[in-house]
Scaffold this motif. Structure first.
Motif, mmCIF file in Angstrom:
data_model
loop_
_atom_site.group_PDB
_atom_site.id
_atom_site.type_symbol
_atom_site.label_atom_id
_atom_site.label_comp_id
_atom_site.label_asym_id
_atom_site.label_seq_id
_atom_site.Cartn_x
_atom_site.Cartn_y
_atom_site.Cartn_z
ATOM 1 N N THR A 111 39.192 39.660 72.690
ATOM 2 C CA THR A 111 40.121 40.261 73.652
ATOM 3 C C THR A 111 41.510 40.369 73.038
ATOM 4 O O THR A 111 42.202 41.383 73.197
ATOM 5 C CB THR A 111 40.180 39.420 74.940
ATOM 6 O OG1 THR A 111 38.881 39.333 75.502
ATOM 7 C CG2 THR A 111 41.137 40.051 75.943
ATOM 8 N N CYS A 112 41.889 39.321 72.312
ATOM 9 C CA CYS A 112 43.172 39.331 71.619
ATOM 10 C C CYS A 112 43.199 40.449 70.581
ATOM 11 O O CYS A 112 44.197 41.153 70.445
ATOM 12 C CB CYS A 112 43.415 37.978 70.961
ATOM 13 S SG CYS A 112 44.963 37.859 70.052
ATOM 14 N N ARG A 113 42.086 40.615 69.857
ATOM 15 C CA ARG A 113 42.007 41.677 68.860
ATOM 16 C C ARG A 113 42.141 43.051 69.511
ATOM 17 O O ARG A 113 42.777 43.958 68.964
ATOM 18 C CB ARG A 113 40.676 41.578 68.114
ATOM 19 C CG ARG A 113 40.544 42.597 66.983
ATOM 20 C CD ARG A 113 39.257 42.417 66.215
ATOM 21 N NE ARG A 113 38.102 42.826 66.993
ATOM 22 C CZ ARG A 113 37.016 42.084 67.156
ATOM 23 N NH1 ARG A 113 36.965 40.882 66.645
ATOM 24 N NH2 ARG A 113 35.993 42.526 67.864
ATOM 25 N N MET A 114 41.541 43.203 70.680
ATOM 26 C CA MET A 114 41.623 44.473 71.389
ATOM 27 C C MET A 114 43.073 44.830 71.710
ATOM 28 O O MET A 114 43.531 45.945 71.441
ATOM 29 C CB MET A 114 40.814 44.398 72.689
ATOM 30 C CG MET A 114 40.893 45.641 73.550
ATOM 31 S SD MET A 114 40.135 45.380 75.164
ATOM 32 C CE MET A 114 41.315 44.256 75.929
ATOM 33 N N PHE A 115 43.819 43.873 72.261
ATOM 34 C CA PHE A 115 45.208 44.136 72.605
ATOM 35 C C PHE A 115 46.069 44.335 71.357
ATOM 36 O O PHE A 115 47.025 45.118 71.378
ATOM 37 C CB PHE A 115 45.771 42.999 73.458
ATOM 38 C CG PHE A 115 45.271 42.998 74.878
ATOM 39 C CD1 PHE A 115 45.620 44.019 75.743
ATOM 40 C CD2 PHE A 115 44.431 42.001 75.338
ATOM 41 C CE1 PHE A 115 45.155 44.045 77.054
ATOM 42 C CE2 PHE A 115 43.962 42.009 76.641
ATOM 43 C CZ PHE A 115 44.321 43.038 77.503
ATOM 44 N N LEU A 116 45.731 43.631 70.279
ATOM 45 C CA LEU A 116 46.476 43.812 69.026
ATOM 46 C C LEU A 116 46.276 45.226 68.471
ATOM 47 O O LEU A 116 47.227 45.862 68.006
ATOM 48 C CB LEU A 116 46.033 42.764 67.999
ATOM 49 C CG LEU A 116 46.560 41.347 68.194
ATOM 50 C CD1 LEU A 116 45.954 40.407 67.153
ATOM 51 C CD2 LEU A 116 48.085 41.317 68.104
ATOM 52 N N LEU A 117 45.031 45.708 68.523
ATOM 53 C CA LEU A 117 44.753 47.060 68.023
ATOM 54 C C LEU A 117 45.444 48.125 68.866
ATOM 55 O O LEU A 117 46.044 49.071 68.339
ATOM 56 C CB LEU A 117 43.242 47.301 68.001
ATOM 57 C CG LEU A 117 42.464 46.662 66.848
ATOM 58 C CD1 LEU A 117 40.963 46.850 67.061
ATOM 59 C CD2 LEU A 117 42.887 47.254 65.514
ATOM 60 N N ILE A 118 45.367 47.967 70.187
ATOM 61 C CA ILE A 118 46.020 48.933 71.073
ATOM 62 C C ILE A 118 47.537 48.876 70.899
ATOM 63 O O ILE A 118 48.222 49.908 70.840
ATOM 64 C CB ILE A 118 45.633 48.671 72.542
ATOM 65 C CG1 ILE A 118 44.139 48.975 72.754
ATOM 66 C CG2 ILE A 118 46.481 49.521 73.490
ATOM 67 C CD1 ILE A 118 43.639 48.661 74.142
ATOM 68 N N GLY A 119 48.077 47.652 70.800
ATOM 69 C CA GLY A 119 49.516 47.505 70.585
ATOM 70 C C GLY A 119 49.955 48.089 69.263
ATOM 71 O O GLY A 119 50.992 48.780 69.188
ATOM 72 N N ALA A 120 49.173 47.839 68.205
ATOM 73 C CA ALA A 120 49.500 48.385 66.887
ATOM 74 C C ALA A 120 49.475 49.903 66.899
ATOM 75 O O ALA A 120 50.293 50.569 66.246
ATOM 76 C CB ALA A 120 48.520 47.845 65.848
ATOM 77 N N CYS A 121 48.541 50.460 67.669
ATOM 78 C CA CYS A 121 48.434 51.915 67.799
ATOM 79 C C CYS A 121 49.727 52.509 68.337
ATOM 80 O O CYS A 121 50.268 53.478 67.789
ATOM 81 C CB CYS A 121 47.249 52.256 68.700
ATOM 82 S SG CYS A 121 47.176 53.964 69.263
ATOM 83 N N TRP A 122 50.266 51.913 69.402
ATOM 84 C CA TRP A 122 51.467 52.460 70.033
ATOM 85 C C TRP A 122 52.745 52.127 69.261
ATOM 86 O O TRP A 122 53.660 52.959 69.182
ATOM 87 C CB TRP A 122 51.563 51.972 71.472
ATOM 88 C CG TRP A 122 50.578 52.677 72.352
ATOM 89 C CD1 TRP A 122 49.376 52.211 72.787
ATOM 90 C CD2 TRP A 122 50.679 54.019 72.841
ATOM 91 N NE1 TRP A 122 48.724 53.165 73.534
ATOM 92 C CE2 TRP A 122 49.504 54.284 73.587
ATOM 93 C CE3 TRP A 122 51.650 55.008 72.735
ATOM 94 C CZ2 TRP A 122 49.279 55.503 74.214
ATOM 95 C CZ3 TRP A 122 51.427 56.228 73.358
ATOM 96 C CH2 TRP A 122 50.254 56.460 74.089
ATOM 97 N N VAL A 123 52.805 50.946 68.680
ATOM 98 C CA VAL A 123 53.982 50.592 67.866
ATOM 99 C C VAL A 123 54.095 51.534 66.668
ATOM 100 O O VAL A 123 55.175 52.057 66.362
ATOM 101 C CB VAL A 123 53.910 49.122 67.397
ATOM 102 C CG1 VAL A 123 54.982 48.841 66.348
ATOM 103 C CG2 VAL A 123 54.079 48.179 68.578
ATOM 104 N N THR A 124 52.959 51.769 66.011
ATOM 105 C CA THR A 124 52.945 52.685 64.871
ATOM 106 C C THR A 124 53.341 54.095 65.279
ATOM 107 O O THR A 124 54.117 54.763 64.589
ATOM 108 C CB THR A 124 51.535 52.709 64.231
ATOM 109 O OG1 THR A 124 51.177 51.388 63.827
ATOM 110 C CG2 THR A 124 51.508 53.637 63.034
ATOM 111 N N SER A 125 52.825 54.545 66.412
ATOM 112 C CA SER A 125 53.120 55.903 66.884
ATOM 113 C C SER A 125 54.599 56.064 67.221
ATOM 114 O O SER A 125 55.219 57.072 66.869
ATOM 115 C CB SER A 125 52.260 56.225 68.113
ATOM 116 O OG SER A 125 50.891 56.127 67.812
ATOM 117 N N ILE A 126 55.159 55.059 67.899
ATOM 118 C CA ILE A 126 56.574 55.123 68.280
ATOM 119 C C ILE A 126 57.473 55.094 67.045
ATOM 120 O O ILE A 126 58.452 55.839 66.944
ATOM 121 C CB ILE A 126 56.919 53.975 69.246
ATOM 122 C CG1 ILE A 126 56.208 54.188 70.586
ATOM 123 C CG2 ILE A 126 58.436 53.879 69.468
ATOM 124 C CD1 ILE A 126 56.341 53.020 71.550
#
Length: 388
Positions: A183-198
């Motif tokens: 679950t932690c990995r899931m949120f890390l991947l989603i968070g990394a997706c948006w941080v990278t995009s921004i």
């Protein structure tokens, strides 16, 4: 008589428009004396950079954009497509949020992809609405926000595809069920997706642009640096290659498995991968090619750069096709779609809302919204059959 009276007014209006297009010359000279960040709020700077990037005079550029007071047929078609993107991805999000059966990691990734595609459609509509004659009314900081929002949304969409591929690969190589670590990995991947995009979309407004360096200005996006355009193309290419590599490894893992129905699983996965990569390449390759060409060529030698909007519009279709590929290949999600649509029809007809709880078993299950299911209180969902 009216024509005689109105003629001087028409001549005066024409003269005023001409004066408006003549004034910015001195403004351009003044703007070049300002620092990079001082130009962010300076009017008419957009006109100066557009004229240089499009290889036109200031007067020609001014008149060209002032004539674009109405949406063209191409723009209207794009707005319709983007509206479809918003609606279908909103349906995906609604299906994931409504059904607790979909409150798992993979469906959250699909929901994240749907949200990024929904944002992409919304950003593109806003971009079109602020284009044409309104482009010259913007100051650089507004222009950066207009283009940056679109870049953020499209980058998030592409990054979500990579996040899904990463999650699938990790899930196949580890046999544990979802726990706190996953679950932690899931949120890390989603968070990394948006941080990278921004971060990627925000580089220009933070200073990574071509203001005070006209020779480095992009012909497609006149305030963006050619170096930045090349950097974005490189990042997108790496994402595409990463997705290809991950899916090839996933296919090999499934192919080498000794479980029952291995061949059918492998071929089903290969079919999905082929569709995903094929649609991604078909939609994005023209836009990538134009951006790559923009990094090394000027408008004078490469007139195709003037048609870049068409290629970006075509790339946006990827956001419309993603729900069909990643969601409609899931039997459970198809059932939930039908249930949501059935629910909408039931509520609109004024019938009992309890019918919305009925599970839909197939594309013909709309007929189950009948009286014999009125007393069904809980949805009946079979084992998850997601094959994406």
């Amino acid at each position: 008589m009216n024509a005689v009276v109105n003629a001087p007014d028409a001549l005066q209006n024409s003269t005023m428009q001409m004066d408006d297009c003549d004034k910015p010359r001195d403004v351009c000279n003044h703007a070049h004396t300002l620092s990079k960040y001082d130009q962010y709020l300076e009017k008419n700077v957009i006109l100066c950079y557009y004229a240089h990037a499009k290889n036109k005079t200031i007067n020609e550029t001014c008149r060209k954009y002032k004539e674009k007071t109405h949406l063209e047929v191409y723009d209207i078609v794009l707005i319709i497509v983007c509206t479809i993107i918003i609606l279908e991805n909103l349906l995906v999000l609604l299906a994931v949020l409504r059904n607790k059966k979909f409150h798992s990691a993979m469906f959250f990734f699909i929901g994240n992809l749907a949200f990024s595609d929904l944002l992409a459609g919304s950003a593109y509509i806003a971009n079109i609405s602020l284009s044409g004659s309104k482009t010259l009314q913007l100051v650089p900081v507004q222009w950066f926000i207009r283009e940056g929002t679109t870049f953020i949304a499209l980058t998030a969409s592409v990054s979500s595809l990579l996040a899904i591929a990463i999650e699938r690969f990790i899930a196949l190589t580890k046999v544990k069920v979802y726990g706190s670590s996953k679950t932690c990995r899931m949120f890390l991947l989603i968070g990394a997706c948006w941080v990278t995009s921004i971060l990627l979309g925000g580089i220009p407004i933070l200073g990574g642009n071509c203001i005070r360096d006209l020779d480095d200005c992009s012909a497609v996006l006149p305030l963006y640096s050619k170096k930045y355009i090349l950097f974005v193309v490189s990042i997108f290419t790496l994402i595409l290659l990463s997705i290809v590599i991950l899916y090839v490894k996933i296919y090999l893992i499934v192919r080498s498995s000794h479980q029952e129905a291995t061949n059918s699983q492998a071929y089903s996965l290969l079919k999905t991968v082929t569709i995903v990569l094929g649609v991604f390449i078909v939609c994005w390759l023209p836009a990538f090619t134009v951006l790559l060409l923009d990094s090394f060529c000027s408008m004078h030698f490469c007139p195709v750069l003037g048609k870049a909007d068409m290629f970006f519009g075509f790339a946006t279709l990827n956001s419309a096709l993603n729900p069909m590929i990643y969601v409609l290949r899931s039997k459970d999600m198809r059932r939930e779609f039908l249930r949501v649509l059935c629910c909408w029809g039931v509520l609109q007809s004024g019938r009992p809302a309890e019918r919305c709880l009925v599970q839909l078993k197939s594309s013909s299950s709309l007929e189950h919204c009948t009286n014999k299911y009125e007393h069904q209180k809980t949805p009946i969902m079979p084992t998850c059959t997601t094959c994406v």
